[in-house]
Design a protein around this motif. Structure first.
Motif, PDB file in Angstrom:
ATOM      1  N   LEU A 198       9.840   8.415   1.387  1.00  0.00           N
ATOM      2  CA  LEU A 198       8.925   9.410   0.850  1.00  0.00           C
ATOM      3  C   LEU A 198       7.837   9.726   1.863  1.00  0.00           C
ATOM      4  O   LEU A 198       7.610   8.958   2.808  1.00  0.00           O
ATOM      5  CB  LEU A 198       8.262   8.882  -0.434  1.00  0.00           C
ATOM      6  N   SER A 199       7.131  10.817   1.650  1.00  0.00           N
ATOM      7  CA  SER A 199       5.900  11.036   2.393  1.00  0.00           C
ATOM      8  C   SER A 199       4.777  10.382   1.598  1.00  0.00           C
ATOM      9  O   SER A 199       4.867  10.248   0.371  1.00  0.00           O
ATOM     10  CB  SER A 199       5.619  12.529   2.561  1.00  0.00           C
ATOM     11  N   GLY A 259      20.847  16.095   3.668  1.00  0.00           N
ATOM     12  CA  GLY A 259      20.453  17.298   2.954  1.00  0.00           C
ATOM     13  C   GLY A 259      18.979  17.319   2.614  1.00  0.00           C
ATOM     14  O   GLY A 259      18.220  16.407   2.910  1.00  0.00           O
ATOM     15  N   LYS A 260      18.550  18.387   1.974  1.00  0.00           N
ATOM     16  CA  LYS A 260      17.150  18.589   1.605  1.00  0.00           C
ATOM     17  C   LYS A 260      16.798  17.747   0.387  1.00  0.00           C
ATOM     18  O   LYS A 260      17.483  17.767  -0.626  1.00  0.00           O
ATOM     19  CB  LYS A 260      16.923  20.068   1.296  1.00  0.00           C
ATOM     20  N   ARG A 261      15.701  16.994   0.484  1.00  0.00           N
ATOM     21  CA  ARG A 261      15.245  16.158  -0.624  1.00  0.00           C
ATOM     22  C   ARG A 261      14.469  17.014  -1.632  1.00  0.00           C
ATOM     23  O   ARG A 261      13.623  17.821  -1.260  1.00  0.00           O
ATOM     24  CB  ARG A 261      14.358  15.026  -0.104  1.00  0.00           C
ATOM     25  N   VAL A 262      14.777  16.819  -2.934  1.00  0.00           N
ATOM     26  CA  VAL A 262      14.124  17.586  -3.992  1.00  0.00           C
ATOM     27  C   VAL A 262      13.783  16.666  -5.158  1.00  0.00           C
ATOM     28  O   VAL A 262      14.377  15.602  -5.320  1.00  0.00           O
ATOM     29  CB  VAL A 262      15.035  18.732  -4.497  1.00  0.00           C
ATOM     30  N   THR A 279       3.701   4.579  -8.345  1.00  0.00           N
ATOM     31  CA  THR A 279       4.480   5.592  -9.054  1.00  0.00           C
ATOM     32  C   THR A 279       4.736   6.777  -8.136  1.00  0.00           C
ATOM     33  O   THR A 279       3.846   7.218  -7.405  1.00  0.00           O
ATOM     34  CB  THR A 279       3.723   6.062 -10.311  1.00  0.00           C
ATOM     35  N   PHE A 280       5.970   7.278  -8.177  1.00  0.00           N
ATOM     36  CA  PHE A 280       6.346   8.427  -7.350  1.00  0.00           C
ATOM     37  C   PHE A 280       7.408   9.244  -8.070  1.00  0.00           C
ATOM     38  O   PHE A 280       7.990   8.796  -9.067  1.00  0.00           O
ATOM     39  CB  PHE A 280       6.843   7.971  -5.973  1.00  0.00           C
ATOM     40  N   PRO A 281       7.714  10.450  -7.601  1.00  0.00           N
ATOM     41  CA  PRO A 281       8.680  11.306  -8.295  1.00  0.00           C
ATOM     42  C   PRO A 281      10.108  10.794  -8.133  1.00  0.00           C
ATOM     43  O   PRO A 281      10.458  10.153  -7.139  1.00  0.00           O
ATOM     44  CB  PRO A 281       8.524  12.668  -7.601  1.00  0.00           C
ATOM     45  N   ARG A 282      10.943  11.109  -9.115  1.00  0.00           N
ATOM     46  CA  ARG A 282      12.389  10.939  -8.928  1.00  0.00           C
ATOM     47  C   ARG A 282      12.828  11.917  -7.841  1.00  0.00           C
ATOM     48  O   ARG A 282      12.398  13.074  -7.843  1.00  0.00           O
ATOM     49  CB  ARG A 282      13.150  11.284 -10.207  1.00  0.00           C
ATOM     50  N   MET A 283      13.695  11.453  -6.976  1.00  0.00           N
ATOM     51  CA  MET A 283      14.136  12.318  -5.884  1.00  0.00           C
ATOM     52  C   MET A 283      15.661  12.374  -5.818  1.00  0.00           C
ATOM     53  O   MET A 283      16.354  11.400  -6.097  1.00  0.00           O
ATOM     54  CB  MET A 283      13.594  11.805  -4.542  1.00  0.00           C
ATOM     55  N   ASP A 307       0.849  -1.197   0.000  1.00  0.00           N
ATOM     56  CA  ASP A 307       0.000   0.000   0.000  1.00  0.00           C
ATOM     57  C   ASP A 307       0.879   1.239   0.000  1.00  0.00           C
ATOM     58  O   ASP A 307       2.096   1.180   0.186  1.00  0.00           O
ATOM     59  CB  ASP A 307      -0.975  -0.012   1.177  1.00  0.00           C
ATOM     60  N   ALA A 308       0.260   2.377  -0.241  1.00  0.00           N
ATOM     61  CA  ALA A 308       1.008   3.622  -0.420  1.00  0.00           C
ATOM     62  C   ALA A 308       1.828   3.979   0.812  1.00  0.00           C
ATOM     63  O   ALA A 308       2.974   4.430   0.705  1.00  0.00           O
ATOM     64  CB  ALA A 308       0.046   4.755  -0.764  1.00  0.00           C
ATOM     65  N   ALA A 309       1.263   3.773   1.999  1.00  0.00           N
ATOM     66  CA  ALA A 309       1.971   4.139   3.226  1.00  0.00           C
ATOM     67  C   ALA A 309       3.239   3.317   3.396  1.00  0.00           C
ATOM     68  O   ALA A 309       4.301   3.842   3.776  1.00  0.00           O
ATOM     69  CB  ALA A 309       1.046   3.947   4.427  1.00  0.00           C
ATOM     70  N   LYS A 310       3.142   2.030   3.118  1.00  0.00           N
ATOM     71  CA  LYS A 310       4.310   1.154   3.286  1.00  0.00           C
ATOM     72  C   LYS A 310       5.402   1.478   2.276  1.00  0.00           C
ATOM     73  O   LYS A 310       6.590   1.501   2.599  1.00  0.00           O
ATOM     74  CB  LYS A 310       3.880  -0.308   3.162  1.00  0.00           C
ATOM     75  N   ILE A 311       4.997   1.743   1.027  1.00  0.00           N
ATOM     76  CA  ILE A 311       5.981   2.070  -0.002  1.00  0.00           C
ATOM     77  C   ILE A 311       6.636   3.420   0.295  1.00  0.00           C
ATOM     78  O   ILE A 311       7.846   3.596   0.125  1.00  0.00           O
ATOM     79  CB  ILE A 311       5.318   2.081  -1.396  1.00  0.00           C
ATOM     80  N   ALA A 312       5.845   4.369   0.752  1.00  0.00           N
ATOM     81  CA  ALA A 312       6.397   5.686   1.090  1.00  0.00           C
ATOM     82  C   ALA A 312       7.466   5.556   2.173  1.00  0.00           C
ATOM     83  O   ALA A 312       8.548   6.139   2.061  1.00  0.00           O
ATOM     84  CB  ALA A 312       5.278   6.620   1.547  1.00  0.00           C
ATOM     85  N   LYS A 313       7.185   4.769   3.182  1.00  0.00           N
ATOM     86  CA  LYS A 313       8.155   4.580   4.261  1.00  0.00           C
ATOM     87  C   LYS A 313       9.410   3.887   3.765  1.00  0.00           C
ATOM     88  O   LYS A 313      10.534   4.283   4.093  1.00  0.00           O
ATOM     89  CB  LYS A 313       7.515   3.777   5.388  1.00  0.00           C
TER      90      LYS A 313
END
Length: 653
Positions: free
Chosen positions: A570-571, A608-611, A590-594, A560-566
């Protein structure tokens, strides 16, 4: 993919088998992609060497001449710029001019896709241009002006209109195109001859587009994947697909799972002028056990729901010059403090390199063996320490001379810098791979336009150059090469034959699946992959071979989205899409390149800051995003799920 090479004998055999029919047959190849990054658009280079295109086009022209099958090629040279369309025309002329090919005569249609910056800026200033996806940054006038050139991704309409205007064509060379466009156009061109007064239906166009989406990747939809596929398309949009290789077969699962490939989501696929809706698509094995019949695609035209027809604009700019240095670090004392050590190197370089107005430099480090591949998305434990790392220092600067100076200074710092607990005082760095210390990389490109442009009615089409200026955005011209006799094409088209199908499609299991003592996702899923979905997104696919196992996973919350984000640092809000696709027994996220930004630029460090970043940019390390799935391989299964799977009665092919 034109320029990658193909087995001419397999294609010749397939064409020979079709000779007794009068079914219209074409040889169609997509030639474009943003997969390899922004360099083609920014620097004017092609995906493959000219000699590779010469080789493949020579084969295609021979096949076309022998079997009266036209050739359609889209996105010439990889980026589809006007320059590369003309480069392909030069190749065709060169082949026709050879004495051995004196019997050749090829009427060639060339369709162009470059768009002027003036037109883009006019639409931008009117607020009409938007990003192609949520991960794409807002367009700026500076980026439009900085672009080397801008191409628009055409739909099938320019191909259809040019072919209908000049039906005696033999070759079509398209500029930048939506990958399925030439496949869709060929079927529309012939289906129109049998269409009713109402024209073609959404379901017909949906089937044609679905076929094009699969065929543009050749036989990647087969198991095992291979190069060349053949689609047989029927008037109602149904199509059969099979791999030409005798050692590969298409299955409902292999074809359906390819629907997920390199797309943001598996069910709704956006393209020029609308969306391909695959929520009701079906895939059935035919009796030959090599072919699959596909039905159920539907194309929802944007104008039919009150939205404009949009096309995607693509462009890149040069942002500086690059130099790299590379080598290995084996000392565990130093490996344990890489973050601090690399920060010290940056400080050392800053103290030594002085810049004037207008000059800039950035320095980053790829730590292969630690987080070099996945960088900001690395799901591994923060305290992990490898035995050795392969360190690549990457420098971006306003000039090549400055990039070289920064790289040399940084390399010396890595070799001779001090750190707490140091024992090896002779040097920290095993360098000089291939006898090189620093490697000059030349101009650095970056995507700067990846946005949607709305079109007015008729602008999606074409017009013939030399006849004034037309309404369509994509002009074409007609050129005849060669001195021989022109060949004609076949012209009939069939309804779907009444063919007995195998209703029980046999799933294909990977030999390494483990249903008896499953521990991780790798034990129960034969396909676990990642891929770019355009330059700004990464998409993960997991495909199962057992309906029972798929249902267990689908209902478990394992993916699920929460597990993949962790897992991927990612948030949950950053997840663009996450869900299941029943037809393929598949799951997608699917999520952004970071990347990570520090004081001197975007780098691959963990601090550092993630972008959000784009593929092929400074310090981006996986342009295809094909290694970002690694975090899923060792995803542990819950104990209850293990018990459910072990208790299943599964038949394995």
């Amino acid at each position: 993919m034109l320029g990658y090479g193909f087995d001419e004998a397999l294609t010749r055999d397939a064409l020979r088998d079709l000779q007794s029919s009068n079914v219209p047959t074409a040889l169609i190849l997509d030639s474009g992609s943003t997969d390899s990054g922004p360099a083609k658009l920014a620097l004017g280079v092609m995906t493959a060497p000219r000699s590779n295109y010469m080789r493949d086009i020579t084969k295609l022209m021979c096949l076309s001449h022998d079997f009266h099958a036209p050739v359609l090629i889209s996105s010439a040279g990889g980026d589809g710029t006007d320059e590369h369309v003309d480069a392909f025309l030069d190749i065709i002329k060169e082949i026709c001019d050879e004495e051995v090919n004196s019997v050749y005569k090829f009427k060639t249609l060339a369709i162009y896709s470059n768009v002027s910056k003036t037109k883009i800026l006019e639409s931008f200033r009117a607020g009409k241009v938007k990003g192609c996806g949520s991960a794409v940054p807002q367009l700026t006038e500076e980026n439009v002006q900085g672009a080397t050139q801008i191409v628009a991704q055409m739909g099938p309409e320019p191909f259809v209109e040019a072919m209908e205007a000049e039906p005696d064509f033999n070759i079509v060379i398209g500029g930048r195109s939506y990958d399925p466009s030439p496949y869709v156009a060929w079927t529309i061109f012939h289906a129109n001859k049998k269409a009713s007064a109402k024209g073609l239906s959404d379901k017909q166009i949906g089937g044609f587009t679905h076929m094009g989406k699969i065929m543009e990747c050749g036989a990647l939809c087969a198991t095992p994947k291979t190069q060349t596929a053949m689609a047989t398309v029927y008037q109602d949009g149904t199509f059969d697909i099979k791999a030409l290789s005798p050692t590969s077969r298409c299955t409902p699962f292999s074809v359906a799972s390819h629907t997920l490939y390199e797309k943001t989501r598996p069910d709704i696929l956006p393209g020029p002028g609308g969306n391909l809706d695959l929520t009701k698509s079906s895939y059935v094995q035919l009796l030959d056990e090599k072919s699959v019949r596909v039905r159920g695609g539907n194309f929802v035209f944007s104008r039919s729901v009150g939205l404009p027809y949009t096309i995607k604009l693509e462009a890149a700019k040069i942002v500086g010059h690059r130099t790299i240095f590379m080598g290995g670090i084996r000392d565990p004392i130093l490996i344990a403090q890489q973050t601090e050590f690399q920060a010290a190197i940056r400080a050392h370089v800053a103290s030594q390199i002085k810049t004037s107005d207008g000059e800039f430099w950035k320095l980053g480090f790829h730590n292969y063996g630690l987080n070099g591949v996945m960088q900001a998305l690395e799901p591994g434990a923060n305290d992990y320490q490898p035995r050795e790392i392969f360190l690549v220092g990457e420098v971006l600067a306003s000039s090549q001379e400055l990039a070289n100076a920064v790289a040399a200074t940084a390399r010396v710092g890595v070799v001779h810098g001090s750190y707490p607990g140091q024992r090896g005082t002779a040097g920290n760095f095993a360098f000089g791979v291939g006898g090189k210390t620093d490697v000059q990389m030349g101009p650095c490109a970056e995507f700067c336009v990846y946005h949607l442009l709305p079109l007015e009615e008729g602008q999606e089409g074409t017009w013939k150059m030399g006849n004034g200026v037309g309404r369509g955005l994509f002009p074409y011209k007609s050129v005849v090469f060669g001195r021989g006799e022109a060949s004609s094409h076949r012209s009939s088209i069939s309804e779907v034959p009444k063919m007995t199908i195998n209703g029980k499609a046999r799933p294909t299991f990977a030999s390494t699946l483990n249903y008896t003592t499953p521990q991780t996702l790798t034990d129960i899923a034969p396909v676990i992959r990642s891929k770019n979905s355009g330059p700004y997104e990464i998409t993960l696919d997991v495909v199962f071979s057992s309906l029972e196992v798929y249902e267990i996973v689908k209902n478990s919350g394992l993916l699920d989205a929460a597990k993949i984000a962790k897992m991927y640092q990612l948030s949950e809000e950053e997840i663009i899409w996450c869900g299941f696709f029943d037809q393929a027994l598949g799951w997608k996220c699917t999520f952004p390149r970071m990347g990570v930004e520090v004081a001197d630029g975007v780098v691959g460090d963990s601090e550092g800051k993630r972008v959000k970043v784009a593929s092929g940019s400074f310090m981006e390390s996986d342009v295809h995003a094909s290694q970002q799935y690694a975090g899923l391989l060792e995803l542990e299964l819950p104990e209850e799920m293990k018990k459910e799977i072990v208790g299943l009665e599964l038949s394995v092919e």
